[in-house]
Write a protein that holds these residues in place. Sequence first.
Motif, PDB file in Angstrom:
ATOM      1  N   ASN A   1       8.727  23.684 -31.291  1.00 22.57           N
ATOM      2  CA  ASN A   1       7.524  22.909 -31.020  1.00 22.57           C
ATOM      3  C   ASN A   1       7.544  21.660 -31.899  1.00 22.57           C
ATOM      4  O   ASN A   1       7.596  21.757 -33.123  1.00 22.57           O
ATOM      5  CB  ASN A   1       6.286  23.761 -31.310  1.00 22.57           C
ATOM      6  CG  ASN A   1       5.009  23.091 -30.900  1.00 22.57           C
ATOM      7  OD1 ASN A   1       4.668  22.029 -31.401  1.00 22.57           O
ATOM      8  ND2 ASN A   1       4.287  23.716 -29.989  1.00 22.57           N
ATOM      9  N   SER A   2       7.491  20.488 -31.284  1.00 23.30           N
ATOM     10  CA  SER A   2       7.576  19.237 -32.044  1.00 23.30           C
ATOM     11  C   SER A   2       6.208  18.558 -32.211  1.00 23.30           C
ATOM     12  O   SER A   2       6.141  17.403 -32.610  1.00 23.30           O
ATOM     13  CB  SER A   2       8.557  18.282 -31.370  1.00 23.30           C
ATOM     14  OG  SER A   2       8.125  18.010 -30.053  1.00 23.30           O
ATOM     15  N   SER A   3       5.139  19.290 -31.940  1.00 25.88           N
ATOM     16  CA  SER A   3       3.807  18.713 -32.114  1.00 25.88           C
ATOM     17  C   SER A   3       3.447  18.673 -33.601  1.00 25.88           C
ATOM     18  O   SER A   3       4.186  19.167 -34.453  1.00 25.88           O
ATOM     19  CB  SER A   3       2.764  19.551 -31.361  1.00 25.88           C
ATOM     20  OG  SER A   3       2.535  20.775 -32.032  1.00 25.88           O
ATOM     21  N   MET A   4       2.285  18.115 -33.913  1.00 28.58           N
ATOM     22  CA  MET A   4       1.835  18.059 -35.311  1.00 28.58           C
ATOM     23  C   MET A   4       1.608  19.455 -35.881  1.00 28.58           C
ATOM     24  O   MET A   4       1.641  19.637 -37.087  1.00 28.58           O
ATOM     25  CB  MET A   4       0.557  17.231 -35.424  1.00 28.58           C
ATOM     26  CG  MET A   4       0.819  15.757 -35.158  1.00 28.58           C
ATOM     27  SD  MET A   4      -0.481  14.663 -35.723  1.00 28.58           S
ATOM     28  CE  MET A   4      -0.585  15.042 -37.442  1.00 28.58           C
ATOM     29  N   LEU A   5       1.397  20.438 -35.009  1.00 27.29           N
ATOM     30  CA  LEU A   5       1.192  21.817 -35.451  1.00 27.29           C
ATOM     31  C   LEU A   5       2.477  22.644 -35.342  1.00 27.29           C
ATOM     32  O   LEU A   5       2.471  23.842 -35.575  1.00 27.29           O
ATOM     33  CB  LEU A   5       0.080  22.471 -34.611  1.00 27.29           C
ATOM     34  CG  LEU A   5      -1.280  21.787 -34.676  1.00 27.29           C
ATOM     35  CD1 LEU A   5      -2.237  22.394 -33.654  1.00 27.29           C
ATOM     36  CD2 LEU A   5      -1.855  21.869 -36.077  1.00 27.29           C
ATOM     37  N   GLY A   6       3.580  21.978 -35.021  1.00 26.23           N
ATOM     38  CA  GLY A   6       4.847  22.666 -34.781  1.00 26.23           C
ATOM     39  C   GLY A   6       5.289  23.559 -35.916  1.00 26.23           C
ATOM     40  O   GLY A   6       5.822  24.650 -35.692  1.00 26.23           O
TER      41      GLY A   6
END
Length: 145
Positions: free
Chosen positions: A74-79
Motif C-alpha cells: 500500500n503506497s498511500s499515506m497510511l501504507g
Amino acid sequence: MLYWSGFGAIIRNSSGEVTAGMSLKGPYVNSSEEAEVLACRRAVKFSREVGFSQVIIEGDCLNVMRALSVSTENSSMLGHIYEDIKFNFREMQVLSINWVKRGGNMVAYTLAKHARNLINDLYWIEDTPPPAVDTLYYDSLHFNE
C-alpha cells in the motif's frame, strides 16, 4: 480537522461467544479511514497478545478491508500502518477479511465510542465488556441469521 479516535474490538470464538474485548482511546486522526486502520492494527496485536492464532477480521470501513485483502504494498499515506498489520498477519492464520455494514459492527463501535471518554485503556479477557452488554445482547439475537 483533527478529532480524537476511540478503538473498540471484540473477539469471539467459533460459537460467537465473547472471549475478549478492548476499549481504548486513540490518537487524534484526520479521517475515519485513519481511525479504522489504527484500530484494526491494535485489535490484531491484541488478539496476538491474548493468544489467538486464527482470526476473522471484520470492519465497517470498506477501504481498510480492501487494502488488507490484497497482497500488494500500500503506497498511500497510511501504507506503513497497513504493512504493519500485514506483518502481524504472518504470525497468524487469517481465515478471512470481511467488510460489514455499520449495523454488523455495533459492538466494536459501542466500545470505540466508550473509549473516547477513557483515561486508561480497558481490556476484558473471558468477560463481557460492560459498556457493550446491551449491544452484545442485541447482536446475539441476530448472530446466526
